[in-house]
Enzyme design. Structure first.
Site, mmCIF file in Angstrom:
data_model
loop_
_atom_site.group_PDB
_atom_site.id
_atom_site.type_symbol
_atom_site.label_atom_id
_atom_site.label_comp_id
_atom_site.label_asym_id
_atom_site.label_seq_id
_atom_site.Cartn_x
_atom_site.Cartn_y
_atom_site.Cartn_z
ATOM 1 N N GLY A 28 20.275 -28.217 43.647
ATOM 2 C CA GLY A 28 21.549 -27.548 43.381
ATOM 3 C C GLY A 28 21.518 -26.629 42.184
ATOM 4 O O GLY A 28 22.268 -25.658 42.111
ATOM 5 N N GLU A 29 20.666 -26.932 41.219
ATOM 6 C CA GLU A 29 20.729 -26.183 39.968
ATOM 7 C C GLU A 29 19.492 -25.359 39.664
ATOM 8 O O GLU A 29 19.582 -24.313 39.012
ATOM 9 C CB GLU A 29 21.029 -27.159 38.824
ATOM 10 C CG GLU A 29 22.480 -27.547 38.854
ATOM 11 C CD GLU A 29 22.778 -28.911 38.242
ATOM 12 O OE1 GLU A 29 23.529 -28.956 37.285
ATOM 13 O OE2 GLU A 29 22.234 -29.913 38.740
ATOM 14 N N LYS A 88 13.743 -34.133 45.112
ATOM 15 C CA LYS A 88 14.381 -33.779 43.842
ATOM 16 C C LYS A 88 15.545 -32.877 44.238
ATOM 17 O O LYS A 88 15.492 -32.217 45.273
ATOM 18 C CB LYS A 88 13.407 -32.991 42.965
ATOM 19 C CG LYS A 88 12.136 -33.759 42.611
ATOM 20 C CD LYS A 88 11.148 -32.863 41.871
ATOM 21 C CE LYS A 88 9.872 -33.621 41.544
ATOM 22 N NZ LYS A 88 8.871 -32.738 40.894
ATOM 23 N N ALA A 119 21.122 -35.870 46.397
ATOM 24 C CA ALA A 119 20.155 -36.066 47.474
ATOM 25 C C ALA A 119 19.258 -37.253 47.153
ATOM 26 O O ALA A 119 19.029 -38.131 47.991
ATOM 27 C CB ALA A 119 19.328 -34.803 47.676
ATOM 28 N N LYS A 177 17.210 -25.444 55.648
ATOM 29 C CA LYS A 177 18.286 -24.468 55.825
ATOM 30 C C LYS A 177 19.330 -24.596 54.714
ATOM 31 O O LYS A 177 19.643 -23.623 54.028
ATOM 32 C CB LYS A 177 18.950 -24.697 57.186
ATOM 33 C CG LYS A 177 19.926 -23.619 57.585
ATOM 34 C CD LYS A 177 20.611 -23.978 58.899
ATOM 35 C CE LYS A 177 20.372 -22.916 59.941
ATOM 36 N NZ LYS A 177 20.971 -23.263 61.235
ATOM 37 N N THR A 178 19.835 -25.794 54.522
ATOM 38 C CA THR A 178 20.881 -25.958 53.498
ATOM 39 C C THR A 178 20.282 -25.866 52.097
ATOM 40 O O THR A 178 20.935 -25.388 51.165
ATOM 41 C CB THR A 178 21.630 -27.290 53.670
ATOM 42 O OG1 THR A 178 20.680 -28.367 53.633
ATOM 43 C CG2 THR A 178 22.370 -27.337 54.982
ATOM 44 N N GLY A 233 29.627 -28.339 49.002
ATOM 45 C CA GLY A 233 28.960 -27.179 49.565
ATOM 46 C C GLY A 233 27.459 -27.383 49.554
ATOM 47 O O GLY A 233 26.680 -26.556 50.018
#
Ligand SMILES: Cc1cc2nc3c(=O)[nH]c(=O)nc-3n(C[C@H](O)[C@H](O)[C@H](O)COP(=O)(O)OP(=O)(O)OC[C@H]3O[C@@H](n4cnc5c(N)ncnc54)[C@H](O)[C@@H]3O)c2cc1C
Ligand code: SF4
Ligand code: FES
Ligand code: FES
Lengths: 173, 753, 338
Positions: free
Chosen positions: B708-709, B705, B514, B637-638, B471
């Site tokens: 996600g977190e 960097k 990434a 966007k993502t 996701g």
């Protein structure tokens, strides 16, 4: 693995109650299947009709991932017995695009990034189709409330709201 | 290597979008196979003890039931715990499913029923009669505090920095002291897709497994080790993953079960866990934290002390970086941070979105807020006063840190200046309004990763890497990188991921994908560039003959000289006469020296507005602004969506999420989505994401960097701080529920000690 | 879920004869509660009698000026029916406070009445529960009882009835029409659900072989001064910690009649006639409302995790009455509590 399981001896079988013949229209196509009463519409779609677009997030009515439209109304397929929907008109996520054209909500979900993992997405989109058809929710607060039966653990809510509002205003992007 | 702005940095829509919105994207339980059988797991009803006997006769009598696997009839399995380990395993002895009759935790898988039909398997599972010899389970962390220990084997030594200065005497001297205890509960990841594996038995004895996992190679290795299979006999795929948040880092037991049954029966088998069984997997551990801050009257920190106790299981020493941030973030001469574990009769915890950071920073940033009231310094001002460019734990420079811009831009966007300092001083009609803020920090990793890039003669680029997209947008950013590197339109790039047959990647976690897979793809494409330049240079009267790779720009399907764009060649021309695809495969590794010499973090400043009806305690997070510094943003966007989602996770952490344990039964009781509350649409209002400019010069060639977190770190504290500002009530025990607000409701201006 | 057999009932008589013939049979309407519990092996009927084909899905005017709602009218159709929104907005509001649009599209009026408790232990077959397995003990009393009762509980069970709709029905003094092998009868709301006593396995006074055919709303509708206020752990799609249905008739500032019912606090929607009586003749205002709250909560006793609900209920009652008096009912989509 070195060994094999010792063959288990099966005691005499009891019998399961027989399958029932049912017929419904799924995404405009007449489908006939023989199913036992305990098969939910969700499992019928996923395991018997090869329509895995409808998702199972909880199997207990607690997440909305399994939302489909039955006779135009949004419902939860996990709490619906397939045998009870004989003769029904069922629309799943696979049936929303027409002639290769995405449904405006599908386009809007892509444009507004209304999903991440995508697992709640078919349910969100079907629910939004139902919401728009109902024609009741108008403000952002009303849309949020009316979409609250669809959990998105990826937390895409603001983008989902934007996608739905865009479609309600007649644009997709 | 140069990076232009063609593909990278654009807010392009997900390339996997069409598959996901039409239902075409297939998840682990959605692959079929001829003659597929269904497995249903039987879960232990008790938390500790052993199985005396299993009566499976009623289950076997159900028509269509093929087999019931349990410890008493299983095929032979390795006894060494080593064999069950994996890339993300905590130190200790990994759980061996169905190995013996010992019960280690409630809900432990104790049998697998395999049947021709899903419902028959489920029905039969309910007929299995297990006789247990039960022992008392200990699941109450509060009773185990005096047994807490420092884990002998560290999961990561850098999470345990040595003390600096003399914290205790500094604290005793300091004019201001805050010493508070904070608690965070067990949380479960609860991705929307439950764990599932479809193990396809191929006729030649190979096993192809569609698994819900964040690491196909990790699961591949696990299966080979546990079942003694040759590497080439097994393939694990996870093309789409319906969320994971860390729950899919380690192989989960459904994978073991599906493989065991498929191998045992020589038949394809699918095992899907129920939502209730999702509560028998890893989880965010409970923590009890004590945070002590010493400060000058102007708010400058003198000393920081952070002690955390978290639970683990009896068999593994799960650890996460809870306290390391407290030592690293703010300058002060005296600091001691310590982490301890206490054993409970539960399954081993597992990394959950920003493991350690989410809970540790909740404590630190709450304490900072308490300090701001104690010294009468605005919370934002307090952070700016305690700003540092070096990693305080190790005295290392931070490779890039635009946190100051996060504070300033976030405050501006939020309207922080409108905040009145006194608690309970802002209201509208019946509602109290609170503004709170907090800092977020998360490590920016990069890990070795391989990737392959194949350019077909027709100009189509295929990128392959075993990593996953849970996701996170991995498909899309890898395509963007490929498009950027070769100047191709996005639709000329095909991305293949989530497959153990592809060039190896570590698990998709730690927000490193990434930076790691992205760099590998970039380097693989660079290999293609070299090859293409060779070919371009070889073309007769070539405009690019003798030109250096560094002097070229790859854009719009052309290879151009940067300084003289008239010297250009269409890519198609460079490919002329090519019959075979050009392949470039790389193993990309971070520069050890950079990792040694610098610390790498992503940062954020989170601002939250809460509103609540003070009489009824109904609380709403009206607004959140999250300003993030995470290097180059590959796809705004993502990336924005990842921050949005993590903020929603932070709202859940602050207000809703808690898995409750009934200690009498050692059992999680709210094991469903009706009673384990996660935010729904109605709980989420305006969320504003800012990415501040940050140039990361060293960590990786892309300058990225992960994102996600970082979005969850700081969010719970910002909300809790806003709640205090609104109400004058400091809840130090997450989640902040109505009962806690009501019970504590006592107007006070200053809760600082 | 156990193996079961499925039949459709063609009319009410057929449904009754089917249920009489088969001891372990159950009716199924929307299925949203029954299938859930069957998957948990809490309910194990060996036959399901599908009643969705029965002609019980109309809303009709009654001769006494009320409305008769067929047992199969879906919750959402009921909530949005013009006659309901105009005359019984309290009922509409309560329905919309519950579950989700999808569930309300499926759930039937009769099924909503008969939905079972959400007590964590009732749902988890690995734990004791007197309601699920009489005599096994009550897991909740000494366990997690946040969602359990503070009123009317017994030593054997402290469960609550989770419905929102029923709280409004109770306040409106609806009547439940049922048919059984011995004919038809009408049960007053107040008598429909029961307290657990020492038979917590029995939720209601409906006999096993009876079917709900309709709910009748009396003519007194409280369409002006009402509110349904639901307090819960997230802002939607969660069961009530406490909910309040308040309805008033006010003339010249004085209360002429009052109805007050609580959800989430007892084994049935909780009412106290003396609290309502006490309001009559009083000036609508905080003082009277606090007194009413005190009366209705008399005897409330909480447990380790739900004691706060007593004070919470008190405040919610006062607020709901204030909202009703002011003619500013709680919106179910705007989350500001007025
Ligand atoms: C996740 C979730 C959240 C929910 N949240 C809420 C909430 O917040 N508030 C709320 O009020 N409700 C809530 N509900 C409950 C929902 O309202 C009920 O499940 C629903 O009203 C039951 O109606 P049904 O027609 O589906 O009943 P069914 O499941 O079909 O039946 C329930 C029971 O009633 C019996 N029955 C049904 N009709 C009749 C009849 N005519 N005569 C005799 N017996 C009959 C059945 O035999 C069965 O025992 C929630 C449910 C779920 C799953
Ligand atoms: S409160 Fe009632 S339903 Fe809950 S465990 Fe006790 S007996 Fe069972
Ligand atoms: S799967 Fe049906 S609601 Fe969750
Ligand atoms: S997109 Fe992952 S759960 Fe909604």
């Amino acid at each position: 693995m070195q060994g094999r399981p010792q063959a288990t001896s099966h005691p005499p079988e009891r019998s399961l109650l027989p399958k029932l013949e049912i017929a419904f229209r799924v995404n405009g196509v007449e489908r006939r299947v023989a199913l036992r009463p305990w098969t939910t519409l969700l499992d019928a779609l996923r395991e018997h009709l090869d329509l895995t677009g409808t998702k199972k997030g909880c199997d207990h009515g607690q997440c909305g991932a399994c939302t489909v439209l039955i006779n135009g109304r949004r419902v939860l397929s996990c709490l619906t017995l397939a045998v009870m929907k004989d003769g029904a008109e069922i629309t799943t996520i696979e049936g929303l695009a027409q002639n290769g054209e995405l449904h405006p909500l599908q386009t809007a979900f892509i444009a507004h990034d209304g999903f991440q993992c995508g697992y709640c997405t078919p349910g969100q989109i079907c629910s939004a189709v139902g919401l728009i058809a109902e024609g009741r929710a108008k403000t952002s607060d009303e849309i949020r409330e009316s979409m609250s039966g669809n959990i998105c653990r990826c937390g895409c809510y603001p983008n989902i709201l934007a996608a739905i509002e865009a479609v309600m205003q007649g644009s997709e992007t | 290597m140069s990076v232009g702005t063609n593909g990278i940095g654009k807010p392009v829509s997900r390339i996997d979008g069409p598959a996901k919105v039409t239902g075409r994207a297939k998840y682990a339980a959605e692959f079929s196979a001829p003659d597929l059988a269904y497995g249903f797991v039987v879960s232990s009803a008790v938390a500790k003890g052993r199985i005396k006997s299993i009566d499976r006769s009623a289950a076997l009598a159900v028509p269509g039931v093929i087999e019931v696997f349990a410890h008493d009839n299983r095929p032979s399995l390795p006894s060494s715990h080593e064999k069950y380990t994996d890339q993300v395993a905590a130190p200790g002895s990994p759980f061996r499913p169905l190995y013996d009759g010992e019960i280690l935790f409630s809900g432990q898988p104790v049998a697998l029923v395999v049947a021709e039909e899903l419902e028959a398997a489920r029905f039969a599972a309910s007929l299995i009669d297990i006789n247990y010899e039960t022992q008392e389970a200990v699941t109450d962390l509060d009773t185990q505090i005096d047994k807490a220990f420092e884990p002998p084997e560290k999961r990561a030594p850098e999470w345990n920095p040595s003390p600096r200065g003399d914290v205790d005497s500094a604290l005793s001297r300091g004019p201001n002291l805050i010493r508070k205890e904070y608690r965070t509960p067990v949380e479960h990841h609860n991705p929307m897709e439950t764990f599932a594996s479809t193990a396809v038995w191929e006729n030649d004895g190979r096993l192809t497994v569609y698994d819900k996992t964040q690491g196909a190679p990790n699961c591949h290795e696990y299966l080979c080790n546990v079942f003694g299979l040759a590497k080439e006999k097994v393939r694990v795929l996870s093309p789409y993953v319906g969320g994971a948040f860390g729950a899919g880092l380690r192989p989960n037991y459904q994978l073991f079960m599906a493989a065991l049954a498929a191998i045992g029966l020589k038949r394809s088998v699918r095992v899907t866990l129920t939502r209730q069984q999702m509560f028998t997997l890893g989880y965010r551990p409970q923590t009890l934290q004590t945070l002590t801050l010493g400060a000058e009257n102007d708010g400058r920190l003198v000393a920081v002390k952070h002690d955390a106790i978290a639970n683990t299981s009896r068999f593994e020493d799960y650890q996460e970086p809870t306290v390391v941030w407290s030592g690293a973030l703010y300058p002060c001469d005296h600091s001691t941070v310590t982490s301890r574990l206490a054993r409970l009769d539960l399954f081993t915890p597992c990394d959950m979105r920003a493991p350690g950071g989410a809970v540790g920073m909740y404590a630190l940033e709450s304490a900072m807020d308490e300090l701001s009231y104690a010294v009468g310094v605005d919370p934002l001002e307090l952070r700016l006063k305690n700003y540092s460019e070096t990693d305080q734990n190790y005295g290392k420079p931070i490779s890039s840190k635009a946190l100051r811009d996060c504070y300033l831009q976030g405050a501006e966007r939020f309207g922080w200046s409108k905040r009145r300092p006194e608690p309970r001083s802002m209201r509208e009609a019946r509602e109290l309004i609170g503004y709170g803020m907090a800092t977020g920090i998360w490590e920016a990793f990069r890990v070795p990763t391989s990737a392959r890039a194949i350019l077909a003669p027709d100009g189509t680029l295929e990128i392959a890497c075993a990593t996953a997209d849970i996701g996170t947008g991995t498909y899309t950013i890898l395509a963007q990188i490929g498009a950027e590197m070769l100047g191709l339109p996005l639709d000329k790039v095909i991305v293949k991921i989530g497959d153990s047959d592809l060039p190896s990647a570590p698990v998709e976690g730690g927000s490193w994908t990434a930076a790691s897979a992205g760099s590998a793809v970039m380097e693989a494409c660079d290999g293609l560039r070299k090859e293409l330049l060779k070919r371009a240079g070889a073309v007769s009267n070539a405009p690019l003959r003798g030109v250096d790779l560094a002097d070229l720009t790859w854009v719009d399907g052309e290879i151009r000289m940067t300084s003289d764009p008239s010297r250009a060649m269409p890519l198609s021309e460079a490919l002329l006469g090519l019959n075979e695809p050009i392949t470039s495969e790389v193993s990309s590794t971070p520069d050890e020296r950079v990792l040694q010499d610098y610390s790498h973090y992503a940062h954020s400043a989170v601002f939250a507005e809460v509103r609540l009806d003070e009489e009824l305690g109904m609380l709403r997070v009206a607004r959140v602004v999250s300003a993030v510094a995470a290097g180059r943003i590959l796809n705004p966007k993502t990336a924005r969506s990842q921050i949005l989602g993590a903020v929603v996770g932070g709202i859940g952490m602050a207000l809703h999420e808690e898995t409750v344990i009934d200690h009498r039964y050692g059992r999680f009781m709210n094991h469903n989505l009706a009673e384990y509350h996660v935010p729904v649409h109605a709980d989420v209002h305006a969320i504003d994401v800012i990415f501040v400019d940050e140039q990361e010069p060293r960590l990786n060639p892309l300058g990225v960097k992960g994102v996600g977190e970082i979005g969850i770190v700081g969010t719970a504290a910002a909300i809790a701080n806003a709640v205090f500002h609104a109400t004058g009530v400091r809840v130090r025990d997450l989640p902040i529920t109505i009962d806690k607000l009501l019970a504590l409701r006592q107007p006070t201006n200053n809760h600082a000690a | 879920m156990i193996d079961f057999d499925y039949v459709r009932a063609s009319d009410v008589g057929d449904a009754l004869s089917q249920i009489t013939k088969h001891q372990a049979a159950k009716f199924i309407a929307g299925g949203t509660n029954l299938i859930d519990l069957m998957k948990e092996n809490v309910e194990q009927p060996t036959r399901l009698i599908d009643i969705t084909g029965l002609p019980l899905n109309e809303i009709q005017e009654t001769q006494t000026g009320g409305l008769k709602i067929g047992a199969l009218v879906p919750n959402s159709d009921l909530a949005y029916d013009q006659r309901i929104t105009r005359r019984y907005p309290l009922l509409a509001s309560a329905i919309l406070a519950g579950a989700s649009p999808q569930l309300r599209n499926m759930a039937s009026t009769g099924g909503n009445l008969l939905q079972r408790t959400r007590c964590l232990y009732f749902y988890d077959t690995a734990t004791p529960c007197n309601k699920r397995r009489p005599g096994s003990g009550c897991g909740a009393a000494e366990g997690f009882n946040r969602m359990n009762a503070i009123l009317g509980w017994s030593e054997s069970c402290i469960a609550v009835h989770p419905s929102d709709m029923c709280v409004a029905l109770s306040a409106l003094e609806a009547v439940v029409h049922v048919a059984g092998p011995k004919g038809e009868r009408a049960i007053k709301s107040a008598d429909f659900h029961r307290l657990p006593g020492d038979t917590p396995e029995i939720d209601t006074n409906l006999a096993r072989d009876e079917i709900i055919t309709a709910i009748e709303l009396p003519s007194e509708d409280f369409s002006r001064n009402y509110s349904y206020l639901k307090i819960r752990d997230r802002l939607s799609y969660a069961f009530a910690l406490v909910s309040v249905a308040a309805a008033l008739k006010i003339e010249a500032g004085a209360i002429k009649s009052a109805r007050l019912a609580l959800g989430g606090v007892a084994h049935k929607p909780w009412r106290a006639p003396d609290a309502e009586q006490g309001l009559v003749g009083e000036q609508a205002g905080r003082k009277a409302f606090c007194e009413a709250a005190d009366i209705i909560l008399q005897g409330a006793v909480g447990f380790a995790h739900n004691r706060f609900k007593i004070e919470l209920a008190r405040r919610a009652i006062v607020r709901a009455l204030e909202q009703a008096a002011a003619g500013t009912p709680q919106s179910q989509s705007v989350k500001v509590i007025v």
